[in-house]
Design an enzyme around this catalytic site. Structure first.
Site, short mmCIF file in Angstrom:
data_model
loop_
_atom_site.label_atom_id
_atom_site.label_comp_id
_atom_site.label_asym_id
_atom_site.label_seq_id
_atom_site.Cartn_x
_atom_site.Cartn_y
_atom_site.Cartn_z
N ASP A 104 0.82 -1.21 0.00
CA ASP A 104 0.00 0.00 0.00
C ASP A 104 0.85 1.27 0.00
OD1 ASP A 104 -2.08 -1.76 0.11
OD2 ASP A 104 -2.47 -1.51 2.25
N GLY A 105 2.07 1.18 0.54
CA GLY A 105 2.94 2.36 0.58
C GLY A 105 3.30 2.88 -0.79
N ASN A 130 -7.34 41.94 -14.04
CA ASN A 130 -8.01 43.00 -13.28
C ASN A 130 -7.08 43.62 -12.25
OD1 ASN A 130 -10.35 42.43 -14.73
ND2 ASN A 130 -10.98 40.91 -13.20
N ASP A 177 -4.72 11.67 23.15
CA ASP A 177 -3.43 11.57 22.46
C ASP A 177 -3.41 12.30 21.13
OD1 ASP A 177 -2.32 10.15 24.48
OD2 ASP A 177 -2.36 8.20 23.49
#
Length: 527
Positions: free
Chosen positions: A230-231, A328, A379
Protein backbone atom coordinates in the site's frame (compact mmCIF):
# COMPACT_ATOMS: atom_id res chain seq x y z
CA UNK A 1 2.15 13.95 -23.06
CA UNK A 2 -0.45 15.25 -20.69
CA UNK A 3 -1.39 13.30 -17.59
CA UNK A 4 -5.03 13.97 -18.47
CA UNK A 5 -5.00 11.61 -21.45
CA UNK A 6 -7.66 9.51 -19.79
CA UNK A 7 -11.30 10.10 -19.12
CA UNK A 8 -14.05 8.48 -17.08
CA UNK A 9 -16.98 7.15 -19.02
CA UNK A 10 -20.34 6.86 -17.34
CA UNK A 11 -22.91 4.24 -18.22
CA UNK A 12 -26.01 6.31 -19.03
CA UNK A 13 -28.53 4.20 -17.16
CA UNK A 14 -27.46 4.53 -13.51
CA UNK A 15 -26.63 8.25 -13.49
CA UNK A 16 -28.61 10.22 -11.00
CA UNK A 17 -29.56 13.84 -11.23
CA UNK A 18 -30.35 15.30 -7.86
CA UNK A 19 -31.82 18.74 -7.67
CA UNK A 20 -34.20 20.49 -5.32
CA UNK A 21 -35.74 22.13 -8.37
CA UNK A 22 -36.93 18.93 -10.01
CA UNK A 23 -40.66 18.55 -10.61
CA UNK A 24 -42.68 16.92 -7.87
CA UNK A 25 -45.07 14.19 -8.97
CA UNK A 26 -48.65 15.14 -8.36
CA UNK A 27 -47.78 18.77 -7.61
CA UNK A 28 -47.45 20.12 -11.13
CA UNK A 29 -49.17 17.48 -13.23
CA UNK A 30 -46.15 17.17 -15.55
CA UNK A 31 -45.67 13.90 -17.37
CA UNK A 32 -42.71 12.79 -19.48
CA UNK A 33 -43.46 12.29 -23.13
CA UNK A 34 -43.67 8.75 -24.37
CA UNK A 35 -44.31 7.23 -20.93
CA UNK A 36 -47.50 5.33 -20.33
CA UNK A 37 -49.98 6.45 -17.69
CA UNK A 38 -49.03 3.78 -15.17
CA UNK A 39 -45.59 5.46 -14.89
CA UNK A 40 -47.03 8.86 -14.04
CA UNK A 41 -46.04 8.63 -10.38
CA UNK A 42 -42.31 8.72 -11.15
CA UNK A 43 -40.27 11.82 -10.53
CA UNK A 44 -38.22 13.54 -13.21
CA UNK A 45 -35.11 11.39 -13.28
CA UNK A 46 -37.18 8.17 -13.20
CA UNK A 47 -39.14 9.38 -16.21
CA UNK A 48 -35.92 10.20 -18.03
CA UNK A 49 -34.64 6.73 -17.31
CA UNK A 50 -37.83 5.10 -18.61
CA UNK A 51 -37.69 7.22 -21.74
CA UNK A 52 -34.08 6.18 -22.31
CA UNK A 53 -34.91 2.48 -21.93
CA UNK A 54 -37.96 2.82 -24.13
CA UNK A 55 -35.85 4.47 -26.81
CA UNK A 56 -33.37 1.61 -26.67
CA UNK A 57 -36.18 -0.89 -26.97
CA UNK A 58 -37.77 0.89 -29.93
CA UNK A 59 -34.43 1.28 -31.72
CA UNK A 60 -33.57 -2.35 -31.17
CA UNK A 61 -30.16 -1.46 -29.76
CA UNK A 62 -28.60 -4.05 -27.52
CA UNK A 63 -26.86 -3.07 -24.33
CA UNK A 64 -24.80 -5.16 -21.96
CA UNK A 65 -25.74 -2.95 -19.01
CA UNK A 66 -28.18 -4.65 -16.66
CA UNK A 67 -31.58 -3.11 -16.41
CA UNK A 68 -35.27 -3.79 -15.92
CA UNK A 69 -37.26 -5.85 -18.33
CA UNK A 70 -39.68 -4.09 -20.67
CA UNK A 71 -43.37 -4.71 -21.11
CA UNK A 72 -44.96 -5.14 -24.49
CA UNK A 73 -45.62 -1.41 -24.76
CA UNK A 74 -41.90 -0.62 -24.31
CA UNK A 75 -41.97 0.45 -20.66
CA UNK A 76 -40.86 -1.20 -17.46
CA UNK A 77 -43.25 -2.47 -14.85
CA UNK A 78 -43.78 -0.13 -11.92
CA UNK A 79 -42.50 -2.57 -9.29
CA UNK A 80 -39.45 -3.63 -11.30
CA UNK A 81 -38.59 -0.08 -12.30
CA UNK A 82 -38.62 1.16 -8.70
CA UNK A 83 -36.54 -1.78 -7.48
CA UNK A 84 -33.92 -1.43 -10.22
CA UNK A 85 -33.55 2.33 -9.86
CA UNK A 86 -33.05 2.16 -6.11
CA UNK A 87 -30.52 -0.68 -6.18
CA UNK A 88 -28.41 0.03 -9.27
CA UNK A 89 -26.77 3.21 -7.97
CA UNK A 90 -24.18 3.46 -5.20
CA UNK A 91 -25.45 6.96 -4.50
CA UNK A 92 -28.28 7.56 -2.08
CA UNK A 93 -31.72 7.60 -3.73
CA UNK A 94 -32.99 11.01 -4.75
CA UNK A 95 -35.28 12.16 -1.91
CA UNK A 96 -38.94 12.87 -2.52
CA UNK A 97 -39.40 16.61 -2.84
CA UNK A 98 -42.93 17.01 -1.39
CA UNK A 99 -43.69 16.82 2.34
CA UNK A 100 -47.37 16.32 3.18
CA UNK A 101 -50.10 18.07 1.23
CA UNK A 102 -48.55 21.56 1.46
CA UNK A 103 -44.79 21.45 2.04
CA UNK A 104 -42.01 21.01 -0.51
CA UNK A 105 -38.41 22.04 -1.09
CA UNK A 106 -38.01 25.51 -2.49
CA UNK A 107 -36.88 25.60 -6.11
CA UNK A 108 -33.38 26.96 -6.52
CA UNK A 109 -31.67 26.60 -9.89
CA UNK A 110 -28.28 27.33 -8.33
CA UNK A 111 -28.49 24.08 -6.34
CA UNK A 112 -28.70 21.79 -9.38
CA UNK A 113 -26.01 19.13 -9.08
CA UNK A 114 -25.10 16.25 -11.38
CA UNK A 115 -24.13 13.10 -9.45
CA UNK A 116 -22.23 10.34 -11.21
CA UNK A 117 -22.80 6.77 -10.16
CA UNK A 118 -19.49 5.28 -8.96
CA UNK A 119 -20.60 1.82 -10.07
CA UNK A 120 -20.53 2.94 -13.72
CA UNK A 121 -17.14 4.68 -13.71
CA UNK A 122 -14.83 3.07 -16.26
CA UNK A 123 -11.55 4.15 -17.77
CA UNK A 124 -11.21 5.34 -21.35
CA UNK A 125 -8.21 6.84 -23.13
CA UNK A 126 -8.82 9.72 -25.51
CA UNK A 127 -5.08 9.67 -26.36
CA UNK A 128 -2.91 6.54 -26.56
CA UNK A 129 -0.85 6.37 -23.35
CA UNK A 130 2.85 6.64 -24.17
CA UNK A 131 4.59 7.28 -20.85
CA UNK A 132 4.35 5.03 -17.80
CA UNK A 133 5.77 5.54 -14.32
CA UNK A 134 6.82 2.31 -12.58
CA UNK A 135 7.12 2.55 -8.78
CA UNK A 136 8.58 -0.36 -6.84
CA UNK A 137 9.19 -0.97 -3.17
CA UNK A 138 12.72 -1.31 -1.83
CA UNK A 139 12.84 -5.08 -1.65
CA UNK A 140 15.04 -7.57 -3.48
CA UNK A 141 12.07 -9.86 -4.09
CA UNK A 142 10.49 -7.20 -6.32
CA UNK A 143 13.51 -6.97 -8.67
CA UNK A 144 12.54 -9.85 -10.96
CA UNK A 145 8.90 -8.78 -11.60
CA UNK A 146 10.10 -5.17 -11.89
CA UNK A 147 12.63 -6.00 -14.62
CA UNK A 148 10.14 -8.27 -16.40
CA UNK A 149 7.51 -5.52 -16.43
CA UNK A 150 9.90 -2.78 -17.60
CA UNK A 151 11.35 -5.05 -20.29
CA UNK A 152 7.87 -5.88 -21.57
CA UNK A 153 6.69 -2.25 -21.57
CA UNK A 154 9.76 -1.06 -23.48
CA UNK A 155 10.11 -3.87 -25.99
CA UNK A 156 6.51 -5.00 -26.56
CA UNK A 157 4.49 -1.85 -25.91
CA UNK A 158 7.08 0.72 -27.05
CA UNK A 159 6.34 2.92 -24.05
CA UNK A 160 8.60 5.44 -22.35
CA UNK A 161 9.25 4.13 -18.84
CA UNK A 162 9.98 6.49 -15.93
CA UNK A 163 11.59 5.23 -12.74
CA UNK A 164 12.94 6.88 -9.63
CA UNK A 165 16.63 7.76 -9.82
CA UNK A 166 17.23 5.69 -6.68
CA UNK A 167 16.43 2.56 -8.71
CA UNK A 168 19.58 3.06 -10.77
CA UNK A 169 21.59 3.32 -7.57
CA UNK A 170 20.40 -0.05 -6.29
CA UNK A 171 23.55 -2.11 -5.70
CA UNK A 172 21.81 -5.30 -6.77
CA UNK A 173 21.22 -3.76 -10.21
CA UNK A 174 24.77 -2.48 -10.67
CA UNK A 175 27.86 -4.41 -11.74
CA UNK A 176 30.41 -1.86 -10.48
CA UNK A 177 29.93 -2.62 -6.79
CA UNK A 178 33.03 -3.38 -4.75
CA UNK A 179 31.97 -6.75 -3.43
CA UNK A 180 35.04 -7.07 -1.21
CA UNK A 181 33.66 -4.23 0.91
CA UNK A 182 30.25 -5.87 1.30
CA UNK A 183 29.10 -8.61 3.65
CA UNK A 184 29.10 -12.26 2.72
CA UNK A 185 25.30 -12.32 2.68
CA UNK A 186 25.17 -9.41 0.23
CA UNK A 187 27.67 -11.11 -2.07
CA UNK A 188 25.45 -14.20 -2.19
CA UNK A 189 22.35 -12.13 -2.98
CA UNK A 190 24.27 -10.10 -5.59
CA UNK A 191 25.36 -13.30 -7.32
CA UNK A 192 21.83 -14.72 -7.16
CA UNK A 193 20.45 -11.75 -9.15
CA UNK A 194 23.12 -11.86 -11.88
CA UNK A 195 20.60 -12.75 -14.60
CA UNK A 196 18.14 -10.07 -13.51
CA UNK A 197 20.93 -7.50 -13.37
CA UNK A 198 22.08 -8.34 -16.90
CA UNK A 199 18.59 -7.86 -18.30
CA UNK A 200 18.19 -4.55 -16.46
CA UNK A 201 21.53 -3.14 -17.62
CA UNK A 202 20.43 -3.76 -21.23
CA UNK A 203 17.44 -1.47 -20.58
CA UNK A 204 19.12 1.12 -18.39
CA UNK A 205 19.83 3.66 -21.12
CA UNK A 206 16.21 3.59 -22.30
CA UNK A 207 14.76 4.60 -18.93
CA UNK A 208 13.86 8.14 -17.86
CA UNK A 209 14.59 8.99 -14.24
CA UNK A 210 13.28 11.56 -11.78
CA UNK A 211 14.14 12.57 -8.24
CA UNK A 212 11.48 13.07 -5.60
CA UNK A 213 11.31 16.64 -4.37
CA UNK A 214 13.23 18.03 -7.34
CA UNK A 215 11.44 17.04 -10.55
CA UNK A 216 7.82 17.90 -11.29
CA UNK A 217 5.95 15.04 -12.97
CA UNK A 218 2.78 17.02 -13.69
CA UNK A 219 1.57 16.48 -17.29
CA UNK A 220 4.44 14.09 -18.01
CA UNK A 221 3.01 10.71 -16.99
CA UNK A 222 0.05 8.96 -18.62
CA UNK A 223 -0.11 5.80 -16.55
CA UNK A 224 1.28 4.55 -13.22
CA UNK A 225 2.14 0.98 -12.24
CA UNK A 226 2.95 0.21 -8.58
CA UNK A 227 4.83 -2.92 -7.52
CA UNK A 228 4.75 -3.49 -3.77
CA UNK A 229 2.38 -2.79 -0.93
CA UNK A 230 0.00 0.00 0.00
CA UNK A 231 2.94 2.36 0.58
CA UNK A 232 3.69 2.47 -3.14
CA UNK A 233 0.21 3.82 -3.85
CA UNK A 234 0.61 6.42 -1.10
CA UNK A 235 3.94 7.41 -2.62
CA UNK A 236 2.35 7.80 -6.06
CA UNK A 237 -0.31 10.04 -4.53
CA UNK A 238 2.36 12.15 -2.88
CA UNK A 239 4.23 12.62 -6.20
CA UNK A 240 1.18 14.14 -7.90
CA UNK A 241 -0.28 17.03 -5.95
CA UNK A 242 -2.78 17.84 -8.67
CA UNK A 243 -4.23 15.57 -11.37
CA UNK A 244 -3.14 11.95 -10.92
CA UNK A 245 -2.81 9.49 -13.83
CA UNK A 246 -4.61 6.15 -13.51
CA UNK A 247 -2.85 3.86 -11.02
CA UNK A 248 -2.57 0.10 -11.40
CA UNK A 249 -1.24 -1.50 -8.20
CA UNK A 250 0.21 -5.04 -8.07
CA UNK A 251 0.39 -6.94 -4.82
CA UNK A 252 4.00 -7.59 -3.85
CA UNK A 253 3.91 -6.37 -0.27
CA UNK A 254 2.70 -7.56 3.11
CA UNK A 255 -0.88 -6.30 3.52
CA UNK A 256 -1.92 -5.33 0.01
CA UNK A 257 -5.23 -3.70 0.90
CA UNK A 258 -4.93 -1.19 -1.96
CA UNK A 259 -3.17 -3.50 -4.45
CA UNK A 260 -5.76 -5.81 -6.07
CA UNK A 261 -3.68 -7.14 -9.00
CA UNK A 262 -1.45 -10.23 -9.05
CA UNK A 263 1.80 -10.35 -11.05
CA UNK A 264 1.28 -13.84 -12.47
CA UNK A 265 -0.24 -12.67 -15.78
CA UNK A 266 0.63 -8.97 -15.75
CA UNK A 267 0.91 -8.85 -19.56
CA UNK A 268 -2.77 -9.64 -20.06
CA UNK A 269 -3.91 -7.37 -17.23
CA UNK A 270 -1.88 -4.35 -18.33
CA UNK A 271 -2.99 -4.85 -21.95
CA UNK A 272 -6.63 -4.78 -20.87
CA UNK A 273 -6.05 -1.51 -19.02
CA UNK A 274 -4.18 0.08 -21.92
CA UNK A 275 -7.11 -0.87 -24.16
CA UNK A 276 -9.53 0.83 -21.80
CA UNK A 277 -11.17 -2.25 -20.27
CA UNK A 278 -11.07 -1.34 -16.59
CA UNK A 279 -13.28 -0.08 -13.79
CA UNK A 280 -12.12 2.81 -11.63
CA UNK A 281 -12.40 3.69 -7.97
CA UNK A 282 -11.95 7.41 -7.44
CA UNK A 283 -10.22 7.61 -4.07
CA UNK A 284 -10.78 11.07 -2.65
CA UNK A 285 -7.92 12.98 -1.06
CA UNK A 286 -7.76 15.66 1.61
CA UNK A 287 -6.31 19.09 0.92
CA UNK A 288 -4.46 20.25 4.03
CA UNK A 289 -2.77 23.57 4.72
CA UNK A 290 -1.08 24.91 7.85
CA UNK A 291 -1.61 28.58 8.64
CA UNK A 292 1.02 30.06 10.90
CA UNK A 293 0.25 32.86 13.31
CA UNK A 294 3.07 35.15 12.13
CA UNK A 295 2.38 34.46 8.45
CA UNK A 296 -1.24 35.56 8.78
CA UNK A 297 -0.05 38.86 10.22
CA UNK A 298 2.44 39.37 7.37
CA UNK A 299 -0.25 38.52 4.81
CA UNK A 300 -2.66 41.10 6.25
CA UNK A 301 0.10 43.71 6.20
CA UNK A 302 0.94 42.87 2.58
CA UNK A 303 -2.69 43.11 1.54
CA UNK A 304 -3.13 46.43 3.37
CA UNK A 305 -0.04 47.94 1.77
CA UNK A 306 -1.04 46.57 -1.61
CA UNK A 307 -4.42 48.31 -1.50
CA UNK A 308 -2.85 51.77 -1.21
CA UNK A 309 -0.31 51.16 -4.02
CA UNK A 310 -0.89 52.46 -7.55
CA UNK A 311 -2.38 50.05 -10.05
CA UNK A 312 0.94 49.50 -11.85
CA UNK A 313 2.74 48.63 -8.61
CA UNK A 314 -0.04 46.23 -7.62
CA UNK A 315 0.33 44.48 -10.98
CA UNK A 316 4.09 44.16 -10.55
CA UNK A 317 3.52 42.82 -7.03
CA UNK A 318 1.33 40.08 -8.50
CA UNK A 319 4.10 39.23 -10.94
CA UNK A 320 6.56 38.93 -8.09
CA UNK A 321 4.23 36.48 -6.34
CA UNK A 322 4.46 34.15 -9.33
CA UNK A 323 1.14 35.03 -10.99
CA UNK A 324 2.00 36.99 -14.14
CA UNK A 325 -1.36 36.11 -15.71
CA UNK A 326 -3.41 37.77 -13.00
CA UNK A 327 -6.22 39.86 -14.43
CA UNK A 328 -8.01 43.00 -13.28
CA UNK A 329 -4.80 44.14 -11.57
CA UNK A 330 -5.55 42.03 -8.52
CA UNK A 331 -3.59 39.18 -6.98
CA UNK A 332 -5.26 35.80 -7.09
CA UNK A 333 -5.85 33.85 -3.86
CA UNK A 334 -3.38 31.22 -4.98
CA UNK A 335 -0.59 33.77 -5.39
CA UNK A 336 -1.31 35.35 -2.02
CA UNK A 337 -1.31 31.93 -0.47
CA UNK A 338 2.02 31.08 -2.08
CA UNK A 339 3.49 34.36 -0.86
CA UNK A 340 2.40 33.80 2.72
CA UNK A 341 3.60 30.19 2.79
CA UNK A 342 0.19 28.50 2.99
CA UNK A 343 1.24 25.68 0.67
CA UNK A 344 -1.26 22.84 0.69
CA UNK A 345 -0.57 19.12 0.56
CA UNK A 346 -2.89 16.37 -0.63
CA UNK A 347 -3.12 13.17 1.41
CA UNK A 348 -4.71 9.87 0.44
CA UNK A 349 -5.03 8.25 3.87
CA UNK A 350 -5.08 10.71 6.75
CA UNK A 351 -3.67 13.73 8.49
CA UNK A 352 -2.76 13.04 12.13
CA UNK A 353 -2.45 15.57 14.95
CA UNK A 354 -0.86 14.11 18.09
CA UNK A 355 0.89 15.20 21.28
CA UNK A 356 4.29 13.98 20.11
CA UNK A 357 6.85 13.43 22.91
CA UNK A 358 4.94 15.62 25.39
CA UNK A 359 3.65 13.90 28.56
CA UNK A 360 0.54 16.09 28.59
CA UNK A 361 -2.78 15.48 26.86
CA UNK A 362 -3.41 17.13 23.53
CA UNK A 363 -6.05 19.83 23.73
CA UNK A 364 -7.29 20.41 20.20
CA UNK A 365 -10.24 22.54 19.06
CA UNK A 366 -12.28 21.44 16.04
CA UNK A 367 -14.30 23.85 13.88
CA UNK A 368 -16.59 22.79 11.03
CA UNK A 369 -17.29 25.49 8.42
CA UNK A 370 -16.34 28.10 11.00
CA UNK A 371 -18.55 26.71 13.76
CA UNK A 372 -16.94 25.35 16.91
CA UNK A 373 -17.77 21.65 17.30
CA UNK A 374 -15.78 20.20 20.17
CA UNK A 375 -12.34 19.84 21.74
CA UNK A 376 -10.21 16.70 21.81
CA UNK A 377 -8.48 15.85 25.06
CA UNK A 378 -6.39 12.77 24.47
CA UNK A 379 -3.43 11.57 22.46
CA UNK A 380 -4.57 13.28 19.28
CA UNK A 381 -6.90 13.32 16.30
CA UNK A 382 -7.13 11.52 12.94
CA UNK A 383 -8.84 13.16 9.97
CA UNK A 384 -9.04 10.56 7.22
CA UNK A 385 -10.52 9.84 3.84
CA UNK A 386 -12.74 6.79 3.22
CA UNK A 387 -9.61 5.09 1.86
CA UNK A 388 -7.81 5.88 5.13
CA UNK A 389 -10.69 4.55 7.20
CA UNK A 390 -9.16 1.07 6.98
CA UNK A 391 -5.72 2.30 8.08
CA UNK A 392 -4.84 4.23 11.27
CA UNK A 393 -8.49 5.19 11.84
CA UNK A 394 -9.57 1.53 11.92
CA UNK A 395 -6.91 0.81 14.54
CA UNK A 396 -8.30 3.71 16.59
CA UNK A 397 -11.81 2.24 16.56
CA UNK A 398 -13.43 4.00 13.60
CA UNK A 399 -15.86 2.46 11.14
CA UNK A 400 -14.65 1.35 7.72
CA UNK A 401 -16.09 3.38 4.84
CA UNK A 402 -16.20 2.37 1.19
CA UNK A 403 -13.88 4.64 -0.85
CA UNK A 404 -16.73 5.73 -3.14
CA UNK A 405 -18.62 7.31 -0.23
CA UNK A 406 -18.08 11.10 -0.21
CA UNK A 407 -17.16 11.74 3.42
CA UNK A 408 -14.49 12.82 5.90
CA UNK A 409 -13.87 10.69 8.98
CA UNK A 410 -12.89 12.34 12.28
CA UNK A 411 -11.47 9.91 14.85
CA UNK A 412 -9.98 10.74 18.26
CA UNK A 413 -6.83 8.91 19.39
CA UNK A 414 -7.28 7.52 22.91
CA UNK A 415 -9.64 10.30 24.08
CA UNK A 416 -9.87 10.84 27.83
CA UNK A 417 -13.63 10.53 27.58
CA UNK A 418 -16.05 7.62 27.58
CA UNK A 419 -18.46 9.25 25.11
CA UNK A 420 -16.21 10.56 22.32
CA UNK A 421 -17.03 8.36 19.33
CA UNK A 422 -15.68 8.78 15.78
CA UNK A 423 -17.87 10.87 13.49
CA UNK A 424 -18.40 11.09 9.73
CA UNK A 425 -19.00 14.52 8.17
CA UNK A 426 -19.92 15.45 4.57
CA UNK A 427 -17.07 15.63 2.10
CA UNK A 428 -17.79 19.24 1.19
CA UNK A 429 -17.17 20.78 4.61
CA UNK A 430 -13.97 22.47 5.75
CA UNK A 431 -12.43 21.49 9.06
CA UNK A 432 -10.31 23.92 11.04
CA UNK A 433 -8.11 22.39 13.73
CA UNK A 434 -6.14 24.46 16.19
CA UNK A 435 -4.41 24.17 19.56
CA UNK A 436 -6.66 25.25 22.43
CA UNK A 437 -5.45 28.48 24.06
CA UNK A 438 -5.23 26.78 27.47
CA UNK A 439 -3.37 23.73 26.13
CA UNK A 440 -0.27 22.82 28.12
CA UNK A 441 1.73 21.82 25.06
CA UNK A 442 1.99 22.10 21.31
CA UNK A 443 1.12 19.29 18.89
CA UNK A 444 2.68 17.48 15.98
CA UNK A 445 1.00 17.04 12.61
CA UNK A 446 1.88 14.55 9.86
CA UNK A 447 0.45 13.88 6.40
CA UNK A 448 0.18 10.24 5.33
CA UNK A 449 2.97 9.53 7.80
CA UNK A 450 5.29 12.12 6.22
CA UNK A 451 6.26 15.78 6.65
CA UNK A 452 6.01 15.80 10.43
CA UNK A 453 5.69 19.40 11.66
CA UNK A 454 4.93 21.22 14.87
CA UNK A 455 1.61 22.98 15.38
CA UNK A 456 2.08 25.87 17.82
CA UNK A 457 -0.38 28.02 19.70
CA UNK A 458 -2.06 30.39 17.27
CA UNK A 459 -1.48 28.11 14.26
CA UNK A 460 -4.31 26.19 12.70
CA UNK A 461 -4.78 23.47 10.13
CA UNK A 462 -7.43 23.58 7.39
CA UNK A 463 -8.66 20.29 5.93
CA UNK A 464 -11.19 19.75 3.17
CA UNK A 465 -11.78 17.34 0.29
CA UNK A 466 -9.58 17.90 -2.74
CA UNK A 467 -10.92 18.03 -6.29
CA UNK A 468 -8.08 15.75 -7.39
CA UNK A 469 -8.81 12.10 -6.49
CA UNK A 470 -6.56 9.12 -7.12
CA UNK A 471 -8.07 7.02 -9.97
CA UNK A 472 -7.31 3.51 -8.73
CA UNK A 473 -7.88 0.77 -11.32
CA UNK A 474 -10.00 -2.15 -10.13
CA UNK A 475 -9.15 -5.78 -10.72
CA UNK A 476 -12.87 -6.66 -10.71
CA UNK A 477 -15.13 -3.79 -9.67
CA UNK A 478 -15.49 -1.26 -6.85
CA UNK A 479 -17.53 -3.52 -4.58
CA UNK A 480 -15.76 -6.85 -5.10
CA UNK A 481 -12.26 -5.41 -4.73
CA UNK A 482 -13.08 -3.67 -1.45
CA UNK A 483 -14.77 -6.62 0.24
CA UNK A 484 -12.08 -9.00 -0.99
CA UNK A 485 -9.50 -6.72 0.63
CA UNK A 486 -11.50 -6.69 3.86
CA UNK A 487 -11.68 -10.47 3.91
CA UNK A 488 -8.14 -11.27 2.81
CA UNK A 489 -6.22 -8.35 4.26
CA UNK A 490 -8.02 -7.71 7.54
CA UNK A 491 -9.89 -11.04 7.99
CA UNK A 492 -13.05 -9.04 8.50
CA UNK A 493 -15.82 -10.91 10.37
CA UNK A 494 -13.94 -14.21 10.55
CA UNK A 495 -15.63 -16.60 12.99
CA UNK A 496 -16.39 -20.28 13.34
CA UNK A 497 -19.79 -21.06 11.87
CA UNK A 498 -22.55 -21.79 14.30
CA UNK A 499 -23.95 -25.29 13.90
CA UNK A 500 -27.46 -25.63 12.60
CA UNK A 501 -30.31 -26.96 14.71
CA UNK A 502 -30.36 -30.36 12.98
CA UNK A 503 -26.75 -31.02 13.96
CA UNK A 504 -27.43 -29.89 17.51
CA UNK A 505 -30.50 -32.12 17.70
CA UNK A 506 -28.48 -35.11 16.51
CA UNK A 507 -25.77 -34.42 19.06
CA UNK A 508 -28.33 -34.03 21.84
CA UNK A 509 -30.15 -37.20 20.84
CA UNK A 510 -26.96 -39.27 20.62
CA UNK A 511 -25.81 -37.91 23.96
CA UNK A 512 -29.11 -38.90 25.61
CA UNK A 513 -28.95 -42.45 24.21
CA UNK A 514 -25.40 -42.88 25.46
CA UNK A 515 -26.47 -41.73 28.90
CA UNK A 516 -29.39 -44.21 28.98
CA UNK A 517 -27.13 -47.07 27.90
CA UNK A 518 -24.67 -46.25 30.67
CA UNK A 519 -27.49 -46.31 33.26
CA UNK A 520 -28.74 -49.72 32.04
CA UNK A 521 -25.20 -51.12 32.20
CA UNK A 522 -24.84 -49.90 35.77
CA UNK A 523 -28.12 -51.60 36.75
CA UNK A 524 -26.99 -54.90 35.25
CA UNK A 525 -23.66 -54.62 37.03
CA UNK A 526 -25.35 -53.96 40.38
CA UNK A 527 -27.62 -56.99 39.92
Amino acid sequence: MSSSSYNIIQCPSPTTKTTPAQSVPGATGDRSAGVSSHCGNYDEHDNKLISLISARHNNGSASSAPGPGLLTNGTASDREMRWWWRTRSLNAPSPFQQFGPCGRIMKNSAMVMQIQDPASQRLTWYKPPLTVLVIKKKDSQVLLPFVQLVEWLVQEKNMVVWVESAVLEDKLLRDDVRLEEESAKFRLVHEYYTGVRTRFLALREKLVTFKDGRDDLTDRIDFIVCLGGDGTLLYASQLFQQSVPPVMAFYLGSLGFLTPFQCDNFQEQVTNVLEGHAALTLRSRLRCSIHRKGERRRESLQQSSNLIKPVSQRQSHCDELGNPKASNNNCSPSSAQAASGYSSILVLNEVVINRGPSPYLSNIDIFLDGKYITSVQGDGLIVSTPTGSTAYAAAAGASMIHPSVPAILVTPICPHSLSFRPIVVPAGVELKISISPDSRNTSRVSFDGRNDQELNHGDFLRVTTSIYPVPSICAQDQISDWFDSLAEGLHWNVRKRQKCLDELSDLTASGSEDTLDEIENLKIHDA
